[in-house]
Scaffold this motif. Sequence first.
Motif, mmCIF file in Angstrom:
data_model
loop_
_atom_site.group_PDB
_atom_site.id
_atom_site.type_symbol
_atom_site.label_atom_id
_atom_site.label_comp_id
_atom_site.label_asym_id
_atom_site.label_seq_id
_atom_site.Cartn_x
_atom_site.Cartn_y
_atom_site.Cartn_z
ATOM 1 N N LEU A 54 -1.332 6.671 10.025
ATOM 2 C CA LEU A 54 -1.282 7.833 9.144
ATOM 3 C C LEU A 54 -0.972 9.103 9.931
ATOM 4 C CD1 LEU A 54 -4.261 7.222 6.666
ATOM 5 C CD2 LEU A 54 -1.814 7.137 6.159
ATOM 6 N N ARG B 128 -4.998 1.846 11.297
ATOM 7 C CA ARG B 128 -4.511 2.430 10.049
ATOM 8 C C ARG B 128 -4.497 3.961 10.136
ATOM 9 N NH1 ARG B 128 -4.491 -1.562 5.945
ATOM 10 N NH2 ARG B 128 -3.398 0.011 4.700
ATOM 11 N N TRP C 42 -11.213 6.030 5.930
ATOM 12 C CA TRP C 42 -11.121 4.959 6.939
ATOM 13 C C TRP C 42 -12.224 5.097 7.983
ATOM 14 C CZ3 TRP C 42 -8.935 0.611 6.249
ATOM 15 C CH2 TRP C 42 -7.721 0.475 5.580
ATOM 16 N N ASP D 79 -4.957 4.594 0.983
ATOM 17 C CA ASP D 79 -3.855 4.566 1.943
ATOM 18 C C ASP D 79 -2.553 4.192 1.234
ATOM 19 O OD1 ASP D 79 -2.068 3.637 4.107
ATOM 20 O OD2 ASP D 79 -3.829 3.855 5.382
#
Length: 324
Positions: free
Chosen positions: A228, A224, A213, A181
């Motif tokens: 994205l 997260r 993830w 990430d």
Amino acid sequence: MAAYSQVGQVDAAQGVLQDMETLYEQTRDDKFRPNTVCYSILIGAFAATGEPRRAEAILQRMMESPYDSVRPNLVSFNQVLHAWAKSGKVNAAERATVILDRLEVLHHSTGESSLKPDQKSYCNLLNCYANSPNPRKYAPLAQQKLEWMHMQGDASVKPSRISYSIVLRAWCKAGLPQKADGLLRDISRLYRDSKSSTIAPHVDLFITVIAGWAVSKDPQAPQRVEALLKLMEDLHDREGLETKPNQIAYSAFLNCLSRSGNPNAAQRAEAVLRRMQEQWRAGFDDIKPNIVSFTSVIAAWSRSKVAVAPERAEALFREMQESD
């Protein structure tokens, strides 16, 4: 030789080369004298059949050959590096490092530009790291080599989107999506600063990290991934890049929500599914939910403890069947 190699008959191809060597030694007739192309064909054949050791042995024979017509070149080395990269063997990274070191020494000692390692050479090494059965050991080494490539003033070895993609995959395979990430966000910043098309983020890079993830056990994974997806939208809208989230990206997000154990995961997953359907109906064909999308949402409801969970799971199952 080429005919045998193309159909995977590598032993027959090697036999032809040995016959050529024998006939040349006996007759000194130039029509039998092997050249670099002959050896390169055999290296490529061993690479294609997943035999990196034999490919490396042919490279060694080239380096030791008494014939002026046989000299290893960058293609020869890259073929052997590629053979190790696709092998997935435990010692692939070590062997590739040795071969690449040998190529660098040969380039510096001869000064021949045709022996200078290029981006493909280093990407093969990165692939050895990424494909290793010991990803926790090699993902950091892949990151180090990527940073080294970035620091070079030589455009021929500067990282490209392919280089970054390999290292993202290495971090995810190592079970460290947070590292992937961070690297992906670095790539996005580098692009915004340089506008270089060679490192422009693409939807595939994001999908790699989102999938990382999704299979992690990090409780922050859904947040997260959602961040994205927003970054993908932003890069598409502001920079015109090919990063608009597609069905694969959203399905990975749904899988992430389904696995999260969050009390509201099922509700959120169904909301995402509905958003996908809305965008599909608005004309975005590459976002149409498929069986994977529906299955993830059904799985989320099956894990939910709310009273309506069984009803929602059953309703979605019927909807999935009717949408086929």
